[in-house]
Motif scaffolding. Structure first.
Motif, PDB file in Angstrom:
ATOM      1  N   VAL A  10      -0.092  -0.276  -4.598  1.00 50.36           N
ATOM      2  CA  VAL A  10      -1.475   0.355  -4.880  1.00 50.36           C
ATOM      3  C   VAL A  10      -1.397   1.809  -4.280  1.00 50.36           C
ATOM      4  O   VAL A  10      -0.746   2.236  -3.358  1.00 50.36           O
ATOM      5  CB  VAL A  10      -2.064  -0.428  -3.478  1.00 50.36           C
ATOM      6  CG1 VAL A  10      -3.676  -0.243  -3.859  1.00 50.36           C
ATOM      7  CG2 VAL A  10      -1.940  -2.004  -3.713  1.00 50.36           C
ATOM      8  N   LEU A  59      -6.181  -1.042   1.469  1.00 49.06           N
ATOM      9  CA  LEU A  59      -5.988  -1.000   0.072  1.00 49.06           C
ATOM     10  C   LEU A  59      -5.345  -2.334  -0.255  1.00 49.06           C
ATOM     11  O   LEU A  59      -5.659  -2.841  -1.457  1.00 49.06           O
ATOM     12  CB  LEU A  59      -5.352   0.306  -0.732  1.00 49.06           C
ATOM     13  CG  LEU A  59      -6.342   1.350  -0.389  1.00 49.06           C
ATOM     14  CD1 LEU A  59      -5.904   2.449  -1.415  1.00 49.06           C
ATOM     15  CD2 LEU A  59      -7.881   1.270  -0.843  1.00 49.06           C
ATOM     16  N   ALA A  60      -4.274  -2.545   0.290  1.00 46.90           N
ATOM     17  CA  ALA A  60      -3.280  -3.622   0.022  1.00 46.90           C
ATOM     18  C   ALA A  60      -4.287  -4.908   0.335  1.00 46.90           C
ATOM     19  O   ALA A  60      -4.155  -5.928  -0.758  1.00 46.90           O
ATOM     20  CB  ALA A  60      -2.042  -3.801   0.597  1.00 46.90           C
ATOM     21  N   SER A 112      -1.828   3.542  -9.340  1.00 46.49           N
ATOM     22  CA  SER A 112      -1.307   2.014  -9.001  1.00 46.49           C
ATOM     23  C   SER A 112      -0.059   1.758 -10.095  1.00 46.49           C
ATOM     24  O   SER A 112      -0.327   2.022 -11.107  1.00 46.49           O
ATOM     25  CB  SER A 112      -2.181   1.039  -8.573  1.00 46.49           C
ATOM     26  OG  SER A 112      -3.132   1.474  -7.585  1.00 46.49           O
ATOM     27  N   THR A 131       2.879  -2.393   3.778  1.00 47.85           N
ATOM     28  CA  THR A 131       2.914  -1.115   3.613  1.00 47.85           C
ATOM     29  C   THR A 131       4.249  -0.493   2.936  1.00 47.85           C
ATOM     30  O   THR A 131       5.369  -0.876   3.262  1.00 47.85           O
ATOM     31  CB  THR A 131       2.733  -0.206   4.674  1.00 47.85           C
ATOM     32  OG1 THR A 131       1.480  -0.490   5.431  1.00 47.85           O
ATOM     33  CG2 THR A 131       2.616   1.279   4.573  1.00 47.85           C
ATOM     34  N   ASN A 175       0.802  -1.258   0.037  1.00 45.10           N
ATOM     35  CA  ASN A 175       0.036   0.045  -0.079  1.00 45.10           C
ATOM     36  C   ASN A 175       0.847   1.302   0.090  1.00 45.10           C
ATOM     37  O   ASN A 175       1.540   1.560   1.137  1.00 45.10           O
ATOM     38  CB  ASN A 175      -0.959  -0.104   1.423  1.00 45.10           C
ATOM     39  CG  ASN A 175      -1.894   1.228   1.262  1.00 45.10           C
ATOM     40  OD1 ASN A 175      -1.792   1.889   0.366  1.00 45.10           O
ATOM     41  ND2 ASN A 175      -2.896   1.050   2.186  1.00 45.10           N
ATOM     42  N   ASN A 204       4.010   7.170   0.727  1.00 47.22           N
ATOM     43  CA  ASN A 204       2.335   7.240   0.974  1.00 47.22           C
ATOM     44  C   ASN A 204       1.450   8.132   0.245  1.00 47.22           C
ATOM     45  O   ASN A 204       0.282   8.443   0.987  1.00 47.22           O
ATOM     46  CB  ASN A 204       2.095   7.403   2.524  1.00 47.22           C
ATOM     47  CG  ASN A 204       2.478   8.970   3.112  1.00 47.22           C
ATOM     48  OD1 ASN A 204       3.055   9.560   2.149  1.00 47.22           O
ATOM     49  ND2 ASN A 204       2.713   9.037   4.248  1.00 47.22           N
ATOM     50  N   THR A 242      -0.266   4.427  -0.069  1.00 50.18           N
ATOM     51  CA  THR A 242      -1.030   5.470   0.118  1.00 50.18           C
ATOM     52  C   THR A 242      -1.074   5.589   1.767  1.00 50.18           C
ATOM     53  O   THR A 242      -0.716   4.786   2.589  1.00 50.18           O
ATOM     54  CB  THR A 242      -2.361   5.467  -0.345  1.00 50.18           C
ATOM     55  OG1 THR A 242      -2.922   4.474   0.294  1.00 50.18           O
ATOM     56  CG2 THR A 242      -2.267   5.223  -1.963  1.00 50.18           C
TER      57      THR A 242
END
Length: 363
Positions: free
Chosen positions: A357, A288-289, A317, A308, A281, A312, A283
């Protein structure tokens, strides 16, 4: 006078014969003949940073199957055992003179069932020149590579000099092969854009720089059939190193090569997906992941790690190819809707793809 006329006539005859032979060589197209016989087109590509008596540490074989619209590249280690004289006494590939190409081709077929009809030898100045002819290459640089090149994380424009630095940033031949896969996969991914540079002038410039048995029109033909391929797969030839330092494929590794590469290249069939993915992820939006992981696992894709990323604020994506198989990328792209694809091959990793992502996955 009679003797003088005879000498002049002889010179004229020799000139006509030489001219005719030169015309036949320049106008031949062995590629078309090979395709008419429904054979694979295969080219040994070898080279190094500098000339070494026609012997090379870098060797790979590009093979194109127009029937399946697939192309594959097999990278061969310098210590690959090759029985050049067919007498049971193998030598290291890096010690073989490329002028023994016909014997090399025969030995390659005996070892891994691909028999190149052509060869092309590149050195560092050739790679710089060709890269500059196509106006450079956009290459994805991960954090470690970006630091070495004083560049930024992500896509970077590399000209001929920077491309050579990119290839040679690590002394390991397998690291160099990873970087070459990044380049080949990027060129293939954007082949429609790069084909605009492929004309008679470019073919002549390439052929004037390198050592090859290809004619200009054959270089053009290979470029055209390669651009029409739908899939490209790059692999390092599997095998093991014996006590004498020679690399060869035993029964198990050859079976692996046959199942994962050779059959794919020759037979047009869809295999069940065997793709290992890492999802991060990128963000500050939680979950989301995990969402992408669930969607892929429902389709039979193996997600071996998710978590993560240090970044961020990624908006769009990205799929990063960590192995040299663009068919994996196509499938995951279709399943996720992610269109942005980068290549950063790392043969030491267990996963095939990394997905970063972005915020677009909130939708």
């Amino acid at each position: 006078m009679g003797a003088k006329r005879a000498v002049i006539l002889l010179i004229l005859i020799v000139a006509v014969v030489i001219g005719f032979c030169s015309y036949r060589r320049s106008s031949r197209n062995a590629v078309d003949k090979i395709l008419s016989e429904k054979q694979l087109v295969s080219i040994l590509i070898c080279g190094g940073n500098k000339f070494n008596d026609n012997k090379h540490r870098f060797n790979c074989v590009l093979t194109i199957n127009t029937e399946t619209k697939r192309a594959g590249i097999v990278f061969l280690p310098p210590n690959f055992a090759i029985d050049i004289d067919d007498d049971g006494n193998a030598v290291k590939l890096e010690d073989v003179d490329v002028r023994d190409f016909s014997d090399m081709s025969r030995a390659f077929y005996k070892s891994f069932r691909i028999k190149p009809q052509f060869y092309a030898v590149f050195y560092a100045p050739d790679a710089r020149k060709i890269t500059n002819i196509v106006e450079g290459i956009d290459i994805f640089l991960p954090e470690s590579s970006a630091a070495v090149h004083s560049s930024v994380y992500g896509m970077n424009y590399l000209d001929g000099e920077k491309i050579m630095n990119f290839i040679n940033m690590n002394d390991s031949i397998y690291s160099k092969y990873d970087r070459l896969q990044d380049i080949f996969l990027t060129l293939f991914e954007k082949r429609e854009m790069y084909m605009k540079f492929m004309n008679k002038y470019t073919a002549n410039e390439i052929r004037s720089s390198i050592v090859t048995n290809l004619q200009n029109n054959e270089i053009m033909s290979i470029s055209e059939i390669l651009s029409s391929c739908e899939e490209l797969n790059c692999i390092n030839l599997p095998g093991r190193v014996s006590d004498d330092g020679m690399f060869s494929a035993d029964e198990i590794s050859f079976k692996m090569y046959e199942d994962t590469f050779l059959r794919w290249l020759i037979v047009k069939e869809k295999n069940a997906p065997n793709i290992r993915v890492k999802i991060l992820n990128a963000t500050d939006i939680p979950g989301l992941a995990k969402r992408v992981r669930s969607a892929l696992m429902r389709e039979g894709i193996s997600v071996i790690e998710f978590g993560t990323h240090q970044m961020n604020n990624l908006e769009e994506s990205v799929i990063i190819s960590n192995k040299g198989n663009n068919n994996d990328i196509k499938l995951v792209s279709e399943l996720t809707g992610i269109k942005k694809v980068y290549h950063s091959v790392d043969s030491t990793q267990v996963y095939d793809l990394t997905i970063l992502v972005g915020k677009d996955m909130v939708k």
